[in-house]
Design a protein around this motif. Structure first.
Motif, PDB file in Angstrom:
ATOM      1  N   ASN A  41     -10.921   5.382  -1.956  1.00 51.90           N
ATOM      2  CA  ASN A  41     -12.131   4.877  -1.322  1.00 51.90           C
ATOM      3  C   ASN A  41     -11.920   3.467  -0.791  1.00 51.90           C
ATOM      4  O   ASN A  41     -12.284   3.151   0.346  1.00 51.90           O
ATOM      5  CB  ASN A  41     -13.306   4.934  -2.302  1.00 51.90           C
ATOM      6  CG  ASN A  41     -14.594   4.565  -1.628  1.00 51.90           C
ATOM      7  OD1 ASN A  41     -15.005   3.411  -1.662  1.00 51.90           O
ATOM      8  ND2 ASN A  41     -15.236   5.539  -1.017  1.00 51.90           N
ATOM      9  N   ARG A  42     -11.307   2.606  -1.578  1.00 51.37           N
ATOM     10  CA  ARG A  42     -11.040   1.236  -1.135  1.00 51.37           C
ATOM     11  C   ARG A  42      -9.997   1.195  -0.030  1.00 51.37           C
ATOM     12  O   ARG A  42     -10.052   0.359   0.858  1.00 51.37           O
ATOM     13  CB  ARG A  42     -10.551   0.350  -2.277  1.00 51.37           C
ATOM     14  CG  ARG A  42     -11.495   0.069  -3.385  1.00 51.37           C
ATOM     15  CD  ARG A  42     -12.867  -0.431  -2.967  1.00 51.37           C
ATOM     16  NE  ARG A  42     -13.664  -0.629  -4.158  1.00 51.37           N
ATOM     17  CZ  ARG A  42     -14.208   0.355  -4.882  1.00 51.37           C
ATOM     18  NH1 ARG A  42     -14.056   1.618  -4.522  1.00 51.37           N
ATOM     19  NH2 ARG A  42     -14.898   0.082  -5.958  1.00 51.37           N
ATOM     20  N   LEU A  43      -9.027   2.119  -0.088  1.00 48.60           N
ATOM     21  CA  LEU A  43      -7.978   2.123   0.917  1.00 48.60           C
ATOM     22  C   LEU A  43      -8.557   2.345   2.309  1.00 48.60           C
ATOM     23  O   LEU A  43      -8.196   1.645   3.254  1.00 48.60           O
ATOM     24  CB  LEU A  43      -6.926   3.191   0.618  1.00 48.60           C
ATOM     25  CG  LEU A  43      -5.836   3.338   1.687  1.00 48.60           C
ATOM     26  CD1 LEU A  43      -5.063   2.029   1.858  1.00 48.60           C
ATOM     27  CD2 LEU A  43      -4.911   4.479   1.331  1.00 48.60           C
ATOM     28  N   ILE A  98       0.839  -1.202   0.000  1.00 49.03           N
ATOM     29  CA  ILE A  98       0.000   0.000   0.000  1.00 49.03           C
ATOM     30  C   ILE A  98       0.874   1.251   0.000  1.00 49.03           C
ATOM     31  O   ILE A  98       0.589   2.211  -0.735  1.00 49.03           O
ATOM     32  CB  ILE A  98      -0.969  -0.023   1.196  1.00 49.03           C
ATOM     33  CG1 ILE A  98      -2.044  -1.090   0.973  1.00 49.03           C
ATOM     34  CG2 ILE A  98      -1.595   1.350   1.421  1.00 49.03           C
ATOM     35  CD1 ILE A  98      -2.886  -1.398   2.196  1.00 49.03           C
ATOM     36  N   GLN A  99       1.951   1.262   0.788  1.00 51.28           N
ATOM     37  CA  GLN A  99       2.825   2.437   0.799  1.00 51.28           C
ATOM     38  C   GLN A  99       3.411   2.705  -0.586  1.00 51.28           C
ATOM     39  O   GLN A  99       3.476   3.863  -1.020  1.00 51.28           O
ATOM     40  CB  GLN A  99       3.935   2.268   1.824  1.00 51.28           C
ATOM     41  CG  GLN A  99       3.468   2.508   3.253  1.00 51.28           C
ATOM     42  CD  GLN A  99       4.631   2.699   4.189  1.00 51.28           C
ATOM     43  OE1 GLN A  99       5.418   1.792   4.402  1.00 51.28           O
ATOM     44  NE2 GLN A  99       4.732   3.896   4.746  1.00 51.28           N
ATOM     45  N   ASN A 100       3.800   1.669  -1.279  1.00 43.69           N
ATOM     46  CA  ASN A 100       4.308   1.858  -2.646  1.00 43.69           C
ATOM     47  C   ASN A 100       3.212   2.381  -3.559  1.00 43.69           C
ATOM     48  O   ASN A 100       3.453   3.274  -4.381  1.00 43.69           O
ATOM     49  CB  ASN A 100       4.910   0.556  -3.171  1.00 43.69           C
ATOM     50  CG  ASN A 100       6.328   0.374  -2.702  1.00 43.69           C
ATOM     51  OD1 ASN A 100       7.230   1.026  -3.203  1.00 43.69           O
ATOM     52  ND2 ASN A 100       6.513  -0.489  -1.727  1.00 43.69           N
ATOM     53  N   LEU A 146      -8.203  -0.289   5.373  1.00 42.14           N
ATOM     54  CA  LEU A 146      -7.613   0.011   6.672  1.00 42.14           C
ATOM     55  C   LEU A 146      -8.606  -0.264   7.805  1.00 42.14           C
ATOM     56  O   LEU A 146      -8.224  -0.732   8.879  1.00 42.14           O
ATOM     57  CB  LEU A 146      -7.107   1.451   6.702  1.00 42.14           C
ATOM     58  CG  LEU A 146      -5.955   1.738   5.729  1.00 42.14           C
ATOM     59  CD1 LEU A 146      -5.701   3.239   5.630  1.00 42.14           C
ATOM     60  CD2 LEU A 146      -4.694   0.984   6.112  1.00 42.14           C
ATOM     61  N   PHE A 147      -9.893  -0.008   7.556  1.00 41.57           N
ATOM     62  CA  PHE A 147     -10.920  -0.311   8.549  1.00 41.57           C
ATOM     63  C   PHE A 147     -11.014  -1.819   8.787  1.00 41.57           C
ATOM     64  O   PHE A 147     -10.971  -2.284   9.931  1.00 41.57           O
ATOM     65  CB  PHE A 147     -12.283   0.239   8.111  1.00 41.57           C
ATOM     66  CG  PHE A 147     -13.401  -0.154   9.030  1.00 41.57           C
ATOM     67  CD1 PHE A 147     -13.532   0.459  10.270  1.00 41.57           C
ATOM     68  CD2 PHE A 147     -14.305  -1.142   8.668  1.00 41.57           C
ATOM     69  CE1 PHE A 147     -14.560   0.078  11.125  1.00 41.57           C
ATOM     70  CE2 PHE A 147     -15.318  -1.522   9.519  1.00 41.57           C
ATOM     71  CZ  PHE A 147     -15.454  -0.906  10.761  1.00 41.57           C
ATOM     72  N   VAL A 148     -11.137  -2.571   7.708  1.00 39.27           N
ATOM     73  CA  VAL A 148     -11.248  -4.026   7.837  1.00 39.27           C
ATOM     74  C   VAL A 148      -9.975  -4.601   8.448  1.00 39.27           C
ATOM     75  O   VAL A 148     -10.027  -5.497   9.300  1.00 39.27           O
ATOM     76  CB  VAL A 148     -11.586  -4.683   6.472  1.00 39.27           C
ATOM     77  CG1 VAL A 148     -11.488  -6.199   6.545  1.00 39.27           C
ATOM     78  CG2 VAL A 148     -12.980  -4.265   6.028  1.00 39.27           C
ATOM     79  N   MET A 149      -8.824  -4.082   8.053  1.00 38.65           N
ATOM     80  CA  MET A 149      -7.574  -4.582   8.608  1.00 38.65           C
ATOM     81  C   MET A 149      -7.497  -4.313  10.109  1.00 38.65           C
ATOM     82  O   MET A 149      -7.008  -5.157  10.873  1.00 38.65           O
ATOM     83  CB  MET A 149      -6.385  -3.965   7.884  1.00 38.65           C
ATOM     84  CG  MET A 149      -5.070  -4.596   8.244  1.00 38.65           C
ATOM     85  SD  MET A 149      -3.754  -3.920   7.194  1.00 38.65           S
ATOM     86  CE  MET A 149      -2.446  -5.057   7.587  1.00 38.65           C
TER      87      MET A 149
END
Length: 186
Positions: A155-157, A63-65, A161-164
């Protein structure tokens, strides 16, 4: 390949910053604000990684990349040949990871408080910043073109992050749930 020999250039001393196409914009410009908030999201994810276990860390590293790709996308106005843009496959990967984590979680029975383990709390902070990045990017998209995959990725990110955060908390006792009116005096 990026090569930075000198960190300060003094070109921004006049309150502007350079975009990928060579144009300059005020530092208060909506496009600049959008990629700046993406950078904040990336920094918050970096902090979360300090608490991550190996599998979680690998997802967050990807994700950072992606967020650097997204920053480059947002910093490139118009049509620039060879511009780095977010691709639909990057959005699809986030969706697959969300689905895989969510399949292992119990359905929600209340809103989740941004708490739990240090990793989960850091993920919630990153999620909140990602939501701001999404709002900033949507605002920029009102006056100039921003690619749909970039907006979809943000939007998906935040969903990811919420689900994670829930996935992490599930391994350590579960979600911290909101109890409506818990502190009211009767």
């Amino acid at each position: 390949m990026v090569k930075l020999n000198k960190i300060y250039t003094k070109t921004g001393d006049d309150g502007t910053t350079g975009l990928v196409d060579g144009s300059r914009r005020p530092k208060s410009d909506s496009r600049v604000s959008a990629y700046g908030t993406v950078d904040e999201t990336n920094a918050a994810i970096g902090l979360a990684r300090c608490h991550a276990e190996s599998g979680d860390d690998e997802m967050l590293a990807r994700i950072q990349n992606d967020l650097f790709d997204l920053g480059a996308d947002l910093a490139t106005p118009g049509e620039v040949e060879g511009a780095l843009r977010i691709e639909p496959s990057q959005v699809t990967r986030l969706e697959a990871e969300i689905d895989a984590m969510n399949a292992k979680l119990a359905p929600l029975t209340s809103f989740v408080l941004p708490a739990g383990t240090p990793l989960a709390a850091a993920l919630h902070l990153a999620r909140a910043i990602a939501r701001r990045a999404e709002r900033d990017s949507e605002l920029a998209a009102q006056s100039e073109q921003i690619g749909a995959p970039a907006l979809m990725y943000l939007n998906r990110l935040s969903d990811h992050l919420f689900v994670m955060s829930r996935y992490v908390n599930a391994r350590h006792g579960g979600d911290v749930l909101w109890v409506p009116g818990a502190n009211r005096e009767e």
